[in-house]
Structure formats: C-alpha cells, structure tokens
Write a protein that holds these residues in place. Structure first.
Motif, short mmCIF file in Angstrom:
data_model
loop_
_atom_site.label_atom_id
_atom_site.label_comp_id
_atom_site.label_asym_id
_atom_site.label_seq_id
_atom_site.Cartn_x
_atom_site.Cartn_y
_atom_site.Cartn_z
N GLY A 91 -29.31 -22.10 2.41
CA GLY A 91 -28.44 -23.09 1.79
C GLY A 91 -27.57 -23.81 2.80
O GLY A 91 -27.41 -25.04 2.75
N ALA A 92 -27.01 -23.07 3.75
CA ALA A 92 -26.11 -23.66 4.72
C ALA A 92 -26.82 -24.56 5.73
O ALA A 92 -26.27 -25.57 6.15
CB ALA A 92 -25.35 -22.56 5.46
N HIS A 93 -28.04 -24.19 6.09
CA HIS A 93 -28.71 -24.91 7.16
C HIS A 93 -29.79 -25.89 6.70
O HIS A 93 -30.03 -26.89 7.37
CB HIS A 93 -29.32 -23.93 8.16
N GLU A 119 -28.00 -28.28 2.93
CA GLU A 119 -26.84 -29.16 3.11
C GLU A 119 -27.31 -30.57 3.47
O GLU A 119 -28.11 -30.77 4.37
CB GLU A 119 -25.92 -28.62 4.20
N GLY A 120 -26.83 -31.53 2.69
CA GLY A 120 -27.22 -32.92 2.88
C GLY A 120 -28.49 -33.30 2.17
O GLY A 120 -28.84 -34.47 2.09
N ARG A 121 -29.21 -32.32 1.62
CA ARG A 121 -30.46 -32.59 0.92
C ARG A 121 -30.33 -32.46 -0.59
O ARG A 121 -31.19 -32.97 -1.32
CB ARG A 121 -31.56 -31.67 1.41
N ASP A 144 -23.67 -32.02 -3.58
CA ASP A 144 -22.66 -31.01 -3.28
C ASP A 144 -22.45 -30.03 -4.43
O ASP A 144 -22.25 -28.84 -4.20
CB ASP A 144 -21.33 -31.67 -2.92
N LEU A 181 -25.08 -27.52 -4.16
CA LEU A 181 -24.84 -26.64 -3.02
C LEU A 181 -23.78 -25.60 -3.37
O LEU A 181 -23.92 -24.42 -3.00
CB LEU A 181 -24.42 -27.47 -1.81
N ASP A 182 -22.75 -26.02 -4.11
CA ASP A 182 -21.73 -25.07 -4.58
C ASP A 182 -22.35 -24.04 -5.53
O ASP A 182 -22.02 -22.85 -5.48
CB ASP A 182 -20.59 -25.80 -5.28
N TRP A 195 -25.46 -23.08 -5.52
CA TRP A 195 -26.27 -22.20 -4.67
C TRP A 195 -25.39 -21.12 -4.05
O TRP A 195 -25.74 -19.95 -4.05
CB TRP A 195 -26.95 -23.04 -3.58
N GLN A 196 -24.22 -21.52 -3.54
CA GLN A 196 -23.31 -20.56 -2.91
C GLN A 196 -22.80 -19.53 -3.92
O GLN A 196 -22.63 -18.36 -3.57
CB GLN A 196 -22.15 -21.28 -2.23
N SER A 246 -30.22 -25.24 -8.80
CA SER A 246 -29.81 -25.98 -7.60
C SER A 246 -30.96 -26.77 -6.99
O SER A 246 -30.76 -27.88 -6.51
CB SER A 246 -29.27 -25.02 -6.55
#
Length: 125
Positions: free
Chosen positions: A22-24, A27-29, A32, A35-36, A38-39, A92
């Motif tokens: 998720g972090a690498h 991100e950007g794909r 947001d 992404l949150d 996902w986290q 996500s």
C-alpha cells in the motif's frame, strides 16, 4: 494451539507485506480515501494477528483451562481478519462500495472473539 500460532504469524507477515504494498505501490494510484481504507485493513489485520498469537499462547498455558472459548475466539478472530480486512482490501482496489456492507460482519466477529477471551479468562480466575 499450533493452528492459531501459525495463522497469527502468517497474517502478521501478510499485514507487513500488504502495508508495504500500500505504501509503495498503491500511493498515487488509488484515491486517498481508498489508501486510508487499505491502511485500516492492514492495522486491523496486524492487531488481530497478535490476538491469534496471544490465544495460542493462552491455550498452551496452564492458566486457562477453558479451551473451548479460546478456540472459538481464535476462529472468530481469523474469520474477522478475512471478512473485515479482506473486504476492505478488495474495496480499496476495486471501489465496489457494496463491500462496505460486508465489513461490519468482520467487526462483529472481532468483538465476539474478544468477548470469548474475556469469558475464558473470567472462568480461569
């Protein structure tokens, strides 16, 4: 006991891998908000992986004799990881919002699992 220890360790490893993914890579794909989401899935997977390991340790100790409650707690915790975190991972990646209706089922499984840990501890004391 062995099953929950292995399940906890495997899920902890997957949580780290999914967190890095998720972090690498995400991100950007993805948006947001996803992404949150996902986290959140990663965090709950890790918390409950540790819970599975704790259940395995409790089952192997002589402190708690009520293995039935702990066994149910472990299975519910594993189901919670699959349903809660799994639905959030898929949400996500796909944006399919109906999956948000499935997520609370996993949350209820988590709550029930922790209640059963309390029950097992209360019966042991």
């Amino acid at each position: 006991m062995k099953f929950f220890l292995i399940a906890g360790a495997v899920n902890a490893m997957l949580s780290v891998a999914f967190g890095a993914f998720g972090a690498h890579l995400l991100e950007g794909r993805i948006a947001d908000k996803y992404l949150d989401t996902w986290q959140t899935a990663v965090q709950y997977q890790m918390f409950h992986s540790i819970g599975l390991i704790a259940i395995a340790i409790l089952m192997s100790s002589s402190l708690i004799g009520n293995l039935g409650s702990l066994s149910w707690a472990g299975y519910l915790m594993l189901a919670g990881i699959i349903i809660f975190s799994g639905s959030l991972y898929v949400l996500s990646l796909t944006g399919i919002s109906v999956l948000g209706a499935i997520t609370p089922i996993g949350g209820v499984a988590f709550i029930a699992a922790w209640i059963l840990v309390v029950v097992a501890a209360a019966k042991a004391l």
